[in-house]
Design an enzyme around this catalytic site. Sequence first.
Site, PDB file in Angstrom:
ATOM      1  CG  HIS A 240      -1.910   1.014   1.337  1.00  0.00           C
ATOM      2  ND1 HIS A 240      -1.628   2.333   1.615  1.00  0.00           N
ATOM      3  CD2 HIS A 240      -3.244   0.944   1.153  1.00  0.00           C
ATOM      4  CE1 HIS A 240      -2.757   3.022   1.601  1.00  0.00           C
ATOM      5  NE2 HIS A 240      -3.755   2.203   1.322  1.00  0.00           N
ATOM      6  CB  CYS A 278      -4.061   3.471  -2.101  1.00  0.00           C
ATOM      7  SG  CYS A 278      -5.148   4.537  -1.125  1.00  0.00           S
ATOM      8  CG  HIS A 305      -7.277   0.845  -1.388  1.00  0.00           C
ATOM      9  ND1 HIS A 305      -6.561   1.149  -0.253  1.00  0.00           N
ATOM     10  CD2 HIS A 305      -7.574  -0.471  -1.313  1.00  0.00           C
ATOM     11  CE1 HIS A 305      -6.430   0.038   0.480  1.00  0.00           C
ATOM     12  NE2 HIS A 305      -7.022  -0.953  -0.156  1.00  0.00           N
ATOM     13  CG  ASP A 348      -9.248   3.745   0.909  1.00  0.00           C
ATOM     14  OD1 ASP A 348      -9.563   3.155   1.958  1.00  0.00           O
ATOM     15  OD2 ASP A 348      -8.177   4.361   0.770  1.00  0.00           O
ATOM     16  CG  HIS A 349     -10.868   6.235   3.708  1.00  0.00           C
ATOM     17  ND1 HIS A 349      -9.776   7.040   3.781  1.00  0.00           N
ATOM     18  CD2 HIS A 349     -10.465   5.034   4.204  1.00  0.00           C
ATOM     19  CE1 HIS A 349      -8.755   6.377   4.291  1.00  0.00           C
ATOM     20  NE2 HIS A 349      -9.150   5.148   4.546  1.00  0.00           N
ATOM     21  CE1 TYR A 365     -11.895   1.141   5.155  1.00  0.00           C
ATOM     22  CE2 TYR A 365     -10.919   2.377   6.963  1.00  0.00           C
ATOM     23  CZ  TYR A 365     -10.801   1.720   5.748  1.00  0.00           C
ATOM     24  OH  TYR A 365      -9.571   1.654   5.129  1.00  0.00           O
TER      25      TYR A 365
HETATM   26  C1  DNO Z   1      -6.570   3.140   6.025  1.00  0.00           C
HETATM   27  C2  DNO Z   1      -5.915   2.143   5.202  1.00  0.00           C
HETATM   28  C3  DNO Z   1      -4.531   1.714   5.656  1.00  0.00           C
HETATM   29  C4  DNO Z   1      -4.158   0.452   4.930  1.00  0.00           C
HETATM   30  C5  DNO Z   1      -2.827  -0.101   5.306  1.00  0.00           C
HETATM   31  C6  DNO Z   1      -2.464  -1.252   4.412  1.00  0.00           C
HETATM   32  O1  DNO Z   1      -7.721   3.385   5.862  1.00  0.00           O
HETATM   33  O2  DNO Z   1      -5.901   2.499   3.865  1.00  0.00           O
HETATM   34  O3  DNO Z   1      -4.525   1.494   7.022  1.00  0.00           O
HETATM   35  O4  DNO Z   1      -5.083  -0.533   5.222  1.00  0.00           O
HETATM   36  O5  DNO Z   1      -1.855   0.856   5.225  1.00  0.00           O
HETATM   37  O6  DNO Z   1      -1.429  -1.972   4.978  1.00  0.00           O
END
Ligand code: DNO
Length: 385
Positions: A240, A278, A305, A348-349, A365
């Site tokens: 990531h 991401c 992501h 993501d989020h 989340y």
């Molecule tokens: C937060 C996430 C990070 C991610 C880690 C992957 O929302 O995007 O905590 O899960 O960095 O190892």
Amino acid sequence: MELTWRWFGKNDNITLDMLRQMGVQGVVTALHGVPNGKIWTEDAINDLKNYIEKAGLRWSVVESLPVCEAIKYGGKEREQLLQNYRVSLANLGKCGVKTVCYNFMPVIDWIRTDLYHPNPDGTSSLYFDRVQFAYFDCFILKRKDAEQDYTPDEIRKAKVWDTTITETEKDKLIDTIIVKTQGFVNGNIREGDKNPVAIFNKLLDLYKGIDKAQLRANMKYFLEQVIPTAEKYGVNLCVHPDDPPFPVLGLPRIVTNTEDIDWFLHAVDNPHNGLTFCAGSLSAGVHNDVPAMARRFAGRTHFVHLRSTEVSPEGNILEASHLAGRGQVVELVRIFEKANPTLPMRIDHGRQMLDDVNKTYNPGYSLYGRMYALAQVMGVIAATK
Ligand code: DNO
């Protein structure tokens, strides 16, 4: 792309049945109860996998199999931890869970200074404010020479804030930066830990003398030690990117831009050594052209992501709507759909909206905010077919 959702396990109050109603196909999760560095047994993996499959879904991605600090700074426990990592990877492969996300950020994973930054429409987003972060660094951690890492204007504003900030506001900032955002992602500090600042400063001390070149050497060593196992069991590892993608708190960060990604992909040039693309993290760096990076790295991307950010002229980072901002999600969908239509993707989020405000979800989340973004992205996918 495969539509996946980050689910925090059997205690998550967003249940697997709810995910099915939303059109989710696969789950992104981890054995959150296993302490970092301990082995993920086949029994424990299969137990969760069967639970997911009984609900009509599949365990698509592990996020994350955490890489312990001693692997990152090269401590004496490193060899044992690498051995445990290989065993966990092999066990995942044997159980058929074949995409594994991790990160290589020292001490602190993702960083936010505000979890409920108000948007004009009444929703709220996650936010990173440079002055507040400078305040945390210089006035709370009191890190030596920290002031050199900020502009004179940022330091001036932090000093002004120091004249009015209350103890409650200070505690909230500490809680946001090193507790609330870290605990649930298997971070170093957990809810309820006494004196998180002292724990945090001790962790920072572990990295004295570790610069970018040394951290790169340690990541290369990690990859050399684990990729052969990943290859043997058909597992795709995908790092990531650093969030935000620049050095923080005197710590190097090494997955921040095109050059960094080129570097680690070549450090161990094997298709099982890949990237979690991401878009949110990458878009938070004004140096990054996110679609250009997607085009360049799609072939080694094992997990996506989707999220987007706006970066203000002062460098503050706002989590934008999934259809706006620097992430250019629509273009990314075009690129990744073409590259690999079965690539796992999760929203993501999400914003905090509607009834999310009355619930306690892990920061970022939310249910409605993420569901809304998922529906937007499903529409984009359909339109690009
Ligand atoms: C937060 C996430 C990070 C991610 C880690 C992957 O929302 O995007 O905590 O899960 O960095 O190892």
